[in-house]
Design a protein around this motif. Structure first.
Motif, short mmCIF file in Angstrom:
data_model
loop_
_atom_site.label_atom_id
_atom_site.label_comp_id
_atom_site.label_asym_id
_atom_site.label_seq_id
_atom_site.Cartn_x
_atom_site.Cartn_y
_atom_site.Cartn_z
N SER A 139 0.82 -1.21 0.00
CA SER A 139 0.00 0.00 0.00
C SER A 139 0.85 1.26 0.00
O SER A 139 0.57 2.22 -0.75
N ARG A 143 1.17 4.30 -3.01
CA ARG A 143 0.94 5.71 -2.70
C ARG A 143 2.12 6.57 -3.21
O ARG A 143 1.92 7.70 -3.62
N GLN A 144 3.32 6.02 -3.16
CA GLN A 144 4.50 6.77 -3.59
C GLN A 144 4.54 6.95 -5.10
O GLN A 144 5.14 7.86 -5.59
#
Length: 145
Positions: A139, A143-144
């Motif tokens: 996760s 997101r990065q």
């Protein structure tokens, strides 16, 4: 009988004596691992450990031999049973009077190791924790991007 924690018939699976050269006392403990066949008193699993002093000079029961059956009269805490020379423990062959007086016993519980259930829970918790950690890493990486 009232002063005993456990009374059972069992076969000695193993004996663990103090290491040669490390004997400090005739009271040093000998560990006898039993396969429990019949129980008359106590909550015992199908295998249990009983301790006794190394020598009869310290009231230890010296007669235990691997693969032999005994009637064991044990005292102490359920997780640290002990027996000795004067407790009544003897070979099955010489315990016919005691066996007759005790009558029908009951089977030991089916658990072979009381800590086995704890190990299963620990493994399950570790597996879930590892899975959650992997999902968290995935996760965070998404997101990065």
């Amino acid at each position: 009988m009232n002063r005993k924690t456990a009374i059972f018939k069992g076969k000695v699976l193993s004996l663990t004596k103090p290491v040669n050269g490390m004997i400090w006392s005739s009271a040093d403990p000998v560990k006898a691992q039993f396969e429990v066949k019949t129980v008359w008193k106590g909550e015992l699993s199908s295998q249990t450990t009983v301790y006794t002093a190394l020598s009869s000079a310290s009231c230890g029961y010296e007669g235990f031999e691997v693969n032999e059956e005994y009637i064991v009269f044990a005292y102490g805490e359920p997780d640290r049973l002990e027996t000795g020379l004067c407790e009544g423990t003897k070979t099955i062959a010489s315990a016919q009077g005691e066996l007759k007086a005790l009558g029908t016993g009951y089977e030991p519980s089916k658990i072979t190791n009381p800590h086995e259930d704890n190990r299963s829970v620990i493994v399950l918790v570790l597996a879930i924790s590892l899975t959650l950690f992997i999902l968290l890493v995935i996760s965070l990486r998404r997101r990065q991007r």
